[in-house]
Design a protein around this motif. Sequence first.
Motif: not given
Length: 311
Positions: A11-23, A74-88
């Motif tokens: 699956f592709i997690l689109l996150g809370l915002s699609s705007q790059a400047e907010k990441q 811990s079930t959600s936020v670490p994965k979200m942070l990793m996705n933002i950092q790796t841009k994946s």
Amino acid sequence: MHQGNRTISEFILLGLSSQAEKQELLFVLFLGMYLVTVVGNGLIILAIGLDSNLHTPMYLFLANLSFADVSSISTSVPKMLMNIQTKSQSISYNSCVTQMYFSIVFVVIDNFLLGVMAYDRFVAICNPLHYTIVMHPRLCIWLTLIPWLLSNIVALTHTLLFIQLIFCDRNSLPHFFCDLAPLLKLSCSDQTVNELVMFIVGLSVIAFPFALILFSYTCIIRAILRISSKEGKWKAFSTCGSHLTVVLLFYGTIVGVYFFPSSTHPENTDKIGAVLFTVVTPMMNPFIYSLRNKDIKDALRKLIIKKGSSL
């Protein structure tokens, strides 16, 4: 993992915002909230474990609530942070199902534990002379284990139904983690059974603990009003003030998000609810209990002094 009824591998997690400047802002904000939650709840668990004065039923349940809160975020936020950092933004199907399972477990366990804690306060205030008899160690163990068992049964029920669904070509999830409700919308098979079970089980999970809390606090308020002195009333209320605050925060979130959703952006309801349940509430609980509870404040003070003197 059963793979017969799906055609996608991730699956592709689109996150809370699609705007790059907010990441970057989202990364800093959620990292801060995650660290505060882990440290705050960790200190409460540590204080309860090390202070023999807190080895009582109320603090046993509070330690479980703090552990559930740390696990929930811990079930959600670490994965979200990793996705933002790796841009994946990708997450494998199996990882997504696992994340969904545990996110259900920890939200449900919070609900059940709040009901159990309300019953504990009911016995303490309405039947103080029989408190140690009623809340004996065996009952406390059962009142701790049963919520964990029920929450896993609820999560397992939803998961077993979910893995029967077929997913065709839609795998973009407008969310920051694998939450059940938005995941169901991506399936190209009939979700009637899933949605019906989600409604019935969800209603039961909310209704039964809430009914216990309502009954307990109705009896507690009546008992407090019968106390003649103001000092006695305040002392009785102070023993359940922290729990009542957490209850109002938890159920206020449910009412505010799901009963009065925003008409301008209804698609954001799932995201707002998830952030409040999995991030904000777990972060606020340590502050509520440490600021309003004298025993916790004293235990934390002793812990900090002890650590400071050992350095």
